[in-house]
Structures are given as C-alpha cells and as structure tokens.
Design a protein around this motif. Sequence first.
Motif, PDB file in Angstrom:
ATOM      1  N   LEU A  71       0.662  -1.193  -0.044  1.00 22.58           N
ATOM      2  CA  LEU A  71      -0.049   0.017   0.307  1.00 22.58           C
ATOM      3  C   LEU A  71       0.937   1.311   0.006  1.00 22.58           C
ATOM      4  O   LEU A  71       0.310   2.205   0.313  1.00 22.58           O
ATOM      5  N   ARG A  72       2.162   1.055  -0.030  1.00 19.90           N
ATOM      6  CA  ARG A  72       3.210   2.230  -0.197  1.00 19.90           C
ATOM      7  C   ARG A  72       3.033   3.178   1.166  1.00 19.90           C
ATOM      8  O   ARG A  72       2.951   4.463   1.036  1.00 19.90           O
ATOM      9  N   MET A  73       3.174   2.237   2.175  1.00 21.91           N
ATOM     10  CA  MET A  73       2.932   2.970   3.601  1.00 21.91           C
ATOM     11  C   MET A  73       4.086   2.758   4.321  1.00 21.91           C
ATOM     12  O   MET A  73       4.682   1.821   4.015  1.00 21.91           O
ATOM     13  N   ASP A  74       4.240   3.671   5.213  1.00 24.21           N
ATOM     14  CA  ASP A  74       5.566   3.307   5.988  1.00 24.21           C
ATOM     15  C   ASP A  74       5.189   2.090   7.056  1.00 24.21           C
ATOM     16  O   ASP A  74       3.879   2.114   7.546  1.00 24.21           O
ATOM     17  N   GLU A  75       5.855   1.206   7.462  1.00 22.35           N
ATOM     18  CA  GLU A  75       5.559   0.141   8.093  1.00 22.35           C
ATOM     19  C   GLU A  75       5.054   0.503   9.687  1.00 22.35           C
ATOM     20  O   GLU A  75       4.205  -0.260  10.105  1.00 22.35           O
ATOM     21  N   TYR A  76       5.621   1.300  10.177  1.00 25.01           N
ATOM     22  CA  TYR A  76       5.165   1.725  11.500  1.00 25.01           C
ATOM     23  C   TYR A  76       3.880   2.511  11.524  1.00 25.01           C
ATOM     24  O   TYR A  76       3.109   1.946  12.416  1.00 25.01           O
ATOM     25  N   ASP A  77       3.729   3.301  10.654  1.00 26.03           N
ATOM     26  CA  ASP A  77       2.590   3.640  10.542  1.00 26.03           C
ATOM     27  C   ASP A  77       1.335   2.844  10.365  1.00 26.03           C
ATOM     28  O   ASP A  77       0.232   2.935  10.807  1.00 26.03           O
ATOM     29  N   PHE A  78       1.557   1.881   9.289  1.00 27.86           N
ATOM     30  CA  PHE A  78       0.647   1.004   8.892  1.00 27.86           C
ATOM     31  C   PHE A  78       0.324   0.064  10.337  1.00 27.86           C
ATOM     32  O   PHE A  78      -0.941  -0.303  10.726  1.00 27.86           O
ATOM     33  N   THR A  79       1.273  -0.438  10.833  1.00 27.35           N
ATOM     34  CA  THR A  79       1.232  -1.395  12.072  1.00 27.35           C
ATOM     35  C   THR A  79       0.391  -0.629  13.085  1.00 27.35           C
ATOM     36  O   THR A  79      -0.537  -1.285  13.856  1.00 27.35           O
ATOM     37  N   ALA A  80       0.904   0.685  13.408  1.00 28.31           N
ATOM     38  CA  ALA A  80       0.121   1.379  14.450  1.00 28.31           C
ATOM     39  C   ALA A  80      -1.365   1.667  14.290  1.00 28.31           C
ATOM     40  O   ALA A  80      -2.035   1.273  14.995  1.00 28.31           O
ATOM     41  N   LYS A  81      -1.789   1.870  12.959  1.00 29.94           N
ATOM     42  CA  LYS A  81      -3.160   2.142  12.534  1.00 29.94           C
ATOM     43  C   LYS A  81      -3.916   0.636  12.644  1.00 29.94           C
ATOM     44  O   LYS A  81      -4.999   0.785  13.128  1.00 29.94           O
ATOM     45  N   ALA A  82      -3.261  -0.176  12.138  1.00 24.79           N
ATOM     46  CA  ALA A  82      -3.806  -1.563  12.081  1.00 24.79           C
ATOM     47  C   ALA A  82      -3.956  -1.866  13.533  1.00 24.79           C
ATOM     48  O   ALA A  82      -5.099  -2.563  13.903  1.00 24.79           O
ATOM     49  N   LEU A  83      -3.103  -1.725  14.348  1.00 29.30           N
ATOM     50  CA  LEU A  83      -3.405  -2.455  15.991  1.00 29.30           C
ATOM     51  C   LEU A  83      -4.375  -1.605  16.469  1.00 29.30           C
ATOM     52  O   LEU A  83      -5.201  -2.066  17.343  1.00 29.30           O
ATOM     53  N   SER A  84      -4.599  -0.073  16.094  1.00 28.27           N
ATOM     54  CA  SER A  84      -5.641   0.638  16.821  1.00 28.27           C
ATOM     55  C   SER A  84      -6.980   0.187  16.464  1.00 28.27           C
ATOM     56  O   SER A  84      -8.029   0.184  17.354  1.00 28.27           O
ATOM     57  N   TYR A  85      -7.341  -0.776  15.346  1.00 37.34           N
ATOM     58  CA  TYR A  85      -8.296  -1.376  15.129  1.00 37.34           C
ATOM     59  C   TYR A  85      -8.445  -2.733  15.468  1.00 37.34           C
ATOM     60  O   TYR A  85      -9.511  -3.106  16.120  1.00 37.34           O
ATOM     61  N   TYR A  86      -7.559  -3.632  15.161  1.00 36.64           N
ATOM     62  CA  TYR A  86      -7.399  -4.919  15.656  1.00 36.64           C
ATOM     63  C   TYR A  86      -7.083  -5.358  16.862  1.00 36.64           C
ATOM     64  O   TYR A  86      -7.615  -6.441  17.482  1.00 36.64           O
ATOM     65  N   GLU A  87      -6.253  -4.678  17.645  1.00 36.45           N
ATOM     66  CA  GLU A  87      -5.843  -4.779  19.099  1.00 36.45           C
ATOM     67  C   GLU A  87      -5.654  -3.542  19.823  1.00 36.45           C
ATOM     68  O   GLU A  87      -4.681  -3.031  20.006  1.00 36.45           O
ATOM     69  N   PRO A  88      -6.931  -2.757  20.024  1.00 38.41           N
ATOM     70  CA  PRO A  88      -6.846  -1.492  20.713  1.00 38.41           C
ATOM     71  C   PRO A  88      -5.955  -1.332  22.171  1.00 38.41           C
ATOM     72  O   PRO A  88      -5.461  -0.402  22.299  1.00 38.41           O
ATOM     73  N   SER A  89      -6.214  -2.516  22.651  1.00 35.90           N
ATOM     74  CA  SER A  89      -5.572  -2.630  24.018  1.00 35.90           C
ATOM     75  C   SER A  89      -4.073  -2.715  23.988  1.00 35.90           C
ATOM     76  O   SER A  89      -3.168  -1.752  24.619  1.00 35.90           O
ATOM     77  N   ILE A  90      -3.338  -3.250  23.038  1.00 34.04           N
ATOM     78  CA  ILE A  90      -1.881  -3.255  22.802  1.00 34.04           C
ATOM     79  C   ILE A  90      -1.710  -1.967  22.061  1.00 34.04           C
ATOM     80  O   ILE A  90      -0.554  -1.356  22.416  1.00 34.04           O
ATOM     81  N   PHE A  91      -2.332  -1.412  21.174  1.00 36.63           N
ATOM     82  CA  PHE A  91      -2.119  -0.274  20.712  1.00 36.63           C
ATOM     83  C   PHE A  91      -1.733   0.952  21.938  1.00 36.63           C
ATOM     84  O   PHE A  91      -1.047   1.896  21.735  1.00 36.63           O
ATOM     85  N   ASP A  92      -2.795   0.906  22.810  1.00 36.97           N
ATOM     86  CA  ASP A  92      -2.774   1.922  23.848  1.00 36.97           C
ATOM     87  C   ASP A  92      -1.421   1.659  24.792  1.00 36.97           C
ATOM     88  O   ASP A  92      -1.002   2.674  25.044  1.00 36.97           O
ATOM     89  N   ILE A  93      -1.203   0.422  24.777  1.00 44.75           N
ATOM     90  CA  ILE A  93      -0.010   0.317  25.707  1.00 44.75           C
ATOM     91  C   ILE A  93       1.299   0.692  24.792  1.00 44.75           C
ATOM     92  O   ILE A  93       2.364   1.397  25.395  1.00 44.75           O
ATOM     93  N   MET A  94       1.435   0.006  23.577  1.00 43.22           N
ATOM     94  CA  MET A  94       2.923   0.066  22.705  1.00 43.22           C
ATOM     95  C   MET A  94       2.780   1.754  22.300  1.00 43.22           C
ATOM     96  O   MET A  94       3.877   2.062  22.133  1.00 43.22           O
ATOM     97  N   VAL A  95       1.679   2.129  21.639  1.00 36.38           N
ATOM     98  CA  VAL A  95       1.870   3.609  20.739  1.00 36.38           C
ATOM     99  C   VAL A  95       1.478   4.725  21.610  1.00 36.38           C
ATOM    100  O   VAL A  95       2.315   5.588  21.977  1.00 36.38           O
ATOM    101  N   VAL A  96       0.244   4.556  22.260  1.00 36.77           N
ATOM    102  CA  VAL A  96      -0.120   5.743  23.379  1.00 36.77           C
ATOM    103  C   VAL A  96       0.743   5.920  24.446  1.00 36.77           C
ATOM    104  O   VAL A  96       1.397   7.008  24.786  1.00 36.77           O
ATOM    105  N   GLY A  97       1.182   4.607  24.785  1.00 33.02           N
ATOM    106  CA  GLY A  97       1.963   4.833  26.142  1.00 33.02           C
ATOM    107  C   GLY A  97       3.491   5.190  25.950  1.00 33.02           C
ATOM    108  O   GLY A  97       3.955   5.937  26.718  1.00 33.02           O
ATOM    109  N   ALA A  98       3.859   4.563  24.928  1.00 32.18           N
ATOM    110  CA  ALA A  98       5.178   5.025  24.521  1.00 32.18           C
ATOM    111  C   ALA A  98       5.527   6.451  24.168  1.00 32.18           C
ATOM    112  O   ALA A  98       6.480   7.330  24.469  1.00 32.18           O
TER     113      ALA A  98
END
Length: 106
Positions: A71-98
């Motif tokens: 999709l011609r996206m940055d891997e970090y940005d893609f993964t963070a966005k995907a996690l926000s939908y598929y694993e919001p608890s992990i997203f909150d810990i890893m991305v928001v918390g970080a």
Amino acid sequence: MRTAPIDKDARRNHLRKQAGVWLKQKREEAGLTQKDLAAILDLKIYTFVAQIEQGKGRIPFERYGDWAKALRMDEYDFTAKALSYYEPSIFDIMVVGASRRSNSKF
C-alpha cells in the motif's frame, strides 16, 4: 451505579469494519484493485482482500509489513493504525503509552 457491560463482540466487529474502510481507502489511494493487491501479496484467493475490507476478517500480524509495502505506507504507521483497529489494548500500551514516555527503551 453500575453501567451495562460493553458488548466486546459488537465493539470488535465495529472496529474491524472501520479497519476495512481505512484499508479500502489506502488501497484505492495506491491505485490498486483488490486483485492487484492480492497478487502483490501473493494471496491465492483475492476475495480475502474483499473480506478484510468488509470487516469480515483481519490481517495476520506477520503480514503487516507486506501490506504496508504493497500500500506504499511506512511500516510503523501501518502497524500502529492496524493495531488501533485490531488490537486496541496493545495499541494503547505500545503506541499511546510510548508517546508518553520520552525515555522508552524497546
């Protein structure tokens, strides 16, 4: 006063549908059809892309990098966005918390 329990299945289904809308938008921005994306990702069944876009499935974790590149996206940005939908608890810990921790070491 007690509040009603959150229907986790309904929330998960809602988030998967939102993920599908986002992924479809990104695919279209990349100028790809569902068949094109399936071919790039070496998927045997192109309807898998349609299922993801309809919120009826999810992208396997181990394929996030492949989807990001396709999709011609940055891997970090893609993964963070995907996690926000598929694993919001992990997203909150890893991305928001970080983002709150300036001295994060991971």
